[in-house]
Design an enzyme around this catalytic site. Sequence first.
Site, PDB file in Angstrom:
ATOM      1  N   ASP A 268      -6.154  -4.721   0.567  1.00  0.00           N
ATOM      2  CA  ASP A 268      -7.183  -4.906   1.599  1.00  0.00           C
ATOM      3  C   ASP A 268      -7.730  -6.336   1.586  1.00  0.00           C
ATOM      4  OD1 ASP A 268      -7.341  -2.091   2.342  1.00  0.00           O
ATOM      5  OD2 ASP A 268      -8.415  -1.756   0.463  1.00  0.00           O
TER       6      ASP A 268
ATOM      7  N   THR B 291      -5.937   1.470   9.819  1.00  0.00           N
ATOM      8  CA  THR B 291      -5.045   2.527  10.323  1.00  0.00           C
ATOM      9  C   THR B 291      -5.788   3.541  11.197  1.00  0.00           C
ATOM     10  OG1 THR B 291      -3.469   2.297   8.545  1.00  0.00           O
ATOM     11  CG2 THR B 291      -3.508   4.415   9.606  1.00  0.00           C
TER      12      THR B 291
ATOM     13  N   GLU C 156       0.798  -1.230   0.000  1.00  0.00           N
ATOM     14  CA  GLU C 156       0.000   0.000   0.000  1.00  0.00           C
ATOM     15  C   GLU C 156       0.832   1.282   0.000  1.00  0.00           C
ATOM     16  OE1 GLU C 156      -2.983   0.520   3.059  1.00  0.00           O
ATOM     17  OE2 GLU C 156      -3.738   2.290   1.999  1.00  0.00           O
TER      18      GLU C 156
ATOM     19  N   ILE D 148      -0.597  -1.964   7.617  1.00  0.00           N
ATOM     20  CA  ILE D 148      -1.610  -1.882   8.697  1.00  0.00           C
ATOM     21  C   ILE D 148      -2.956  -1.725   8.005  1.00  0.00           C
ATOM     22  CG2 ILE D 148      -2.514  -0.679  10.705  1.00  0.00           C
ATOM     23  CD1 ILE D 148       0.195   0.382  11.365  1.00  0.00           C
ATOM     24  N   ASP D 149      -3.818  -2.694   8.176  1.00  0.00           N
ATOM     25  CA  ASP D 149      -5.195  -2.514   7.726  1.00  0.00           C
ATOM     26  C   ASP D 149      -5.996  -2.127   8.962  1.00  0.00           C
ATOM     27  OD1 ASP D 149      -7.209  -2.627   5.624  1.00  0.00           O
ATOM     28  OD2 ASP D 149      -8.060  -4.252   6.818  1.00  0.00           O
TER      29      ASP D 149
ATOM     30  N   ASP E  42      -0.676  -5.223   3.010  1.00  0.00           N
ATOM     31  CA  ASP E  42      -1.194  -4.045   3.710  1.00  0.00           C
ATOM     32  C   ASP E  42      -0.492  -4.005   5.067  1.00  0.00           C
ATOM     33  OD1 ASP E  42      -2.549  -1.957   4.818  1.00  0.00           O
ATOM     34  OD2 ASP E  42      -4.491  -2.558   4.009  1.00  0.00           O
TER      35      ASP E  42
HETATM   36  C1  IPD Z   1      -9.158   0.582   5.015  1.00  0.00           C
HETATM   37  C2  IPD Z   1      -9.916  -0.432   5.834  1.00  0.00           C
HETATM   38  C3  IPD Z   1     -11.393  -0.100   5.880  1.00  0.00           C
HETATM   39  C4  IPD Z   1     -11.978   0.020   4.480  1.00  0.00           C
HETATM   40  C5  IPD Z   1     -11.188   1.029   3.655  1.00  0.00           C
HETATM   41  C6  IPD Z   1      -9.713   0.641   3.622  1.00  0.00           C
HETATM   42  P1  IPD Z   1      -6.622   1.105   5.683  1.00  0.00           P
HETATM   43  O1  IPD Z   1      -7.791   0.249   4.936  1.00  0.00           O
HETATM   44  O2  IPD Z   1      -9.756  -1.724   5.324  1.00  0.00           O
HETATM   45  O3  IPD Z   1     -12.129  -1.092   6.545  1.00  0.00           O
HETATM   46  O4  IPD Z   1     -13.311   0.440   4.607  1.00  0.00           O
HETATM   47  O5  IPD Z   1     -11.708   1.062   2.344  1.00  0.00           O
HETATM   48  O6  IPD Z   1      -8.997   1.583   2.866  1.00  0.00           O
HETATM   49  O7  IPD Z   1      -6.659   2.475   5.091  1.00  0.00           O
HETATM   50  O8  IPD Z   1      -6.923   1.096   7.129  1.00  0.00           O
HETATM   51  O9  IPD Z   1      -5.420   0.316   5.313  1.00  0.00           O
HETATM   52 CA    CA Z   2      -6.306  -1.399   3.996  1.00  0.00          CA
HETATM   53 CA    CA Z   3      -3.195   0.224   5.219  1.00  0.00          CA
END
Ligand code: IPD
Ligand code: CA
Ligand code: CA
Length: 298
Positions: A242, A119, A98, A116-117, A114
């Site tokens: 994701d 964030t 990412e 950190i998913d 990813d």
């Molecule tokens: C997000 C998360 C969130 C989703 C967003 C993503 P991030 O990723 O997965 O649940 O609704 O579309 O972008 O930005 O925390 O890596």
């Molecule tokens: Ca993500």
């Molecule tokens: Ca992320």
Amino acid sequence: NAILLQLIVFKAFYKEKAALICKIKTNGILYLCGMLKTTLLNAVNAGANEIRRYYNGSFTISNKEGINNLVTEADHASEKAIFDVIKKEFPNHFILSEETGEIVTNSEYKWIIDPIDGTVNFANGIPLCCVSIGVEHNGKMVLGAVYAPILNEMYFAETKKGATLNDKKIQVSNKQELVNSCLVTGFPYTYLDSPNGPLQIFEKLIRCGIPVRRLGSAAIDLCWVAAGRFDGFYEHKLAAWDSAAGFLLVKEAGGKITDFKGNDFSPYQPHILATNGKIHEQLQAVVNGAQVKNASSL
Ligand code: IPD
Ligand code: CA
Ligand code: CA
């Protein structure tokens, strides 16, 4: 003498490499899979250590596209730690991550990361955040790991070998009817309103009394479908990082995962519909504009 020593070291190095290639050829995919799996688990662990290190501490935060679409110092630290592990074992593999984007090579293997998913959760001290890594071989997802260190939950899946949570097999739920289901969704940072957009579908479902949660981590959403905690998940605008790992988790836990039209899921398109399989068509219809069957509106 120095030249002789160099020659010996050089020979030993290539002997080791040759032995490794030989072993791979003899034991075929099995051996390489073992190495891939170990590296994958080491990589998610390395990223997770950075999450733990920064969690509830101080770190810099900056904004990406849209409001509150954050990236923190910990995202970069996690990504670096993950890269270090992967590049040490597989310096020629393709990487899609990412925060860095693509590191293009001509390898058959691609790591989709990813760091950190979740964030926004992480930045607010909410424990729903994780590292998510999927590994593709010739365009097919073969391994996936999602590690949520604050929850102490490690999800892992290998193609045709099932899915696990902390080494115990997991399976999707057995719920048959959408009206009785517990769902989860997510909302994109930059796009909400359109016919059958995220807000309309959400409203339609909750007006039928169907619980729809919003955790803020698509990778965890998918893992919780795989673990049977949710019966279904849909979202309108995800990126490959994701969904890459969670996609395999759902499949290997016996679930169904498609785009909104019911086509086989590809992480390279934005729409995701992941369910226990039983409610898939019912939820798919609603996502495409139908009303929920056998429901009275609130
Ligand atoms: C997000 C998360 C969130 C989703 C967003 C993503 P991030 O990723 O997965 O649940 O609704 O579309 O972008 O930005 O925390 O890596
Ligand atoms: Ca993500
Ligand atoms: Ca992320």
